[in-house]
Write an enzyme that holds these catalytic residues in place. Structure first.
Site, short mmCIF file in Angstrom:
data_model
loop_
_atom_site.label_atom_id
_atom_site.label_comp_id
_atom_site.label_asym_id
_atom_site.label_seq_id
_atom_site.Cartn_x
_atom_site.Cartn_y
_atom_site.Cartn_z
N GLY A 1 5.07 -1.11 2.73
CA GLY A 1 4.26 0.07 2.50
C GLY A 1 5.06 1.35 2.41
O GLY A 1 6.12 1.50 3.00
N HIS B 1 0.81 -1.22 0.00
CA HIS B 1 0.00 0.00 0.00
C HIS B 1 0.85 1.28 0.00
O HIS B 1 1.91 1.34 0.61
CB HIS B 1 -0.93 0.01 1.21
CG HIS B 1 -0.21 -0.09 2.52
ND1 HIS B 1 0.28 1.00 3.20
CD2 HIS B 1 0.09 -1.16 3.29
CE1 HIS B 1 0.86 0.62 4.33
NE2 HIS B 1 0.76 -0.70 4.41
N ASP B 2 0.37 2.26 -0.73
CA ASP B 2 0.93 3.61 -0.75
C ASP B 2 2.32 3.69 -1.36
O ASP B 2 3.02 4.69 -1.18
CB ASP B 2 0.94 4.23 0.65
CG ASP B 2 -0.43 4.24 1.30
OD1 ASP B 2 -1.31 4.94 0.77
OD2 ASP B 2 -0.64 3.53 2.30
#
Length: 260
Positions: free
Chosen positions: A140, A122-123
């Site tokens: 992440g 994520h991200d």
């Protein structure tokens, strides 16, 4: 040319497929997914939204794209994955959407090759013309510049930055920023590097408990004492701390050599 969808595939009515998109057998395209012209989705792929995919990408087989972030803080808020053009995603690649407190968007640029079992968490922000070899993993919030190569089984710690044209060698674990043009190679096995203070704070340990654990760590790893002498020092410190007693009990119960 309209999209070509295998009879066994499932495409949600809320998905948008461009001209010439092909969807292979047993694949699933969820709602709020946009797929650009000429993109090929192979068999047994899952693409969940909100996800935006550009044109002429290839998802070879068994890819899991746009799934929820693997983050306990994620609460179901709307987040996105944005993928550019002409990327290749090989077998079992996973790319997760962003998190609400991490910017909300995971991005992959143009002309990248993500080989089998690569994971992009994520991200993350991945640039253009990168090659991620088999089993390379981004935790992440990692930022990767253009023309970066990650060799097989390389692992990048969360929040790290990898500069343009950097090369990360096979099996190397990166836990700091890598400047542009730099090569990084595996250098032995992991060694203790302090205590998990932040994790302890998140679990409610107060400053006094953490200080006691730090004293125990210094006795065991920083003092230069032998293991027997360090164990004796821990026994002294254990009189004032349940946590140090637990640490000492763990050492005494071990069957394998202690990592030091």
């Amino acid at each position: 040319m309209s999209a070509q969808i295998h009879p066994s595939a499932v495409v949600d009515t809320g998905a948008t497929l461009g001209t010439g998109v092909r969807v292979g057998a047993f694949s699933y395209i969820g709602p709020d997914v946009e797929i650009g012209d000429g993109t090929e989705i192979g068999p047994h792929c899952v693409i969940q939204g909100p996800t935006r995919i550009g044109r002429d990408n290839r998802f070879i087989a068994q890819c899991a794209i746009g799934g929820e972030p693997q983050d306990k803080k994620f609460g179901g808020e709307r987040t996105e994955l944005v993928i550019g053009d002409r990327n290749t995603f090989r077998e079992f690649v996973t790319v997760n959407r962003g998190t609400g407190n991490g910017g909300g968007v995971t991005t992959v640029g143009d002309d990248n090759w993500l080989l089998a079992y690569v994971h992009v968490a994520h991200d993350c922000r991945v640039g253009n013309q990168c090659v991620f070899s088999n089993n390379a993993t981004l935790a992440g919030h990692v930022e990767v510049g253009d023309h970066v190569i990650l060799s097989g089984f390389a692992g990048i710690h969360q929040f790290c930055r990898i500069g343009a044209h950097a090369f990360i060698g096979m099996g190397a674990f990166v836990n700091g920023d890598v400047p542009p043009f730099v090569m990084v190679a595996q250098d032995g096995y992991g060694r203790p590097r302090g205590i998990n203070s932040e994790g302890l704070k998140r679990r409610g340990f107060d400053a006094e408990r953490i200080a006691a654990i730090k004293r125990a760590y210094r006795a065991l790893y920083v003092s230069g004492a032998t293991l027997d002498d360090a164990r004796a020092k821990l026994a002294e410190l254990a009189g004032d701390s349940d946590d140090v007693r637990a640490l000492l009990a763990f050492i005494d119960a071990g069957e394998r050599p202690l990592l030091r």
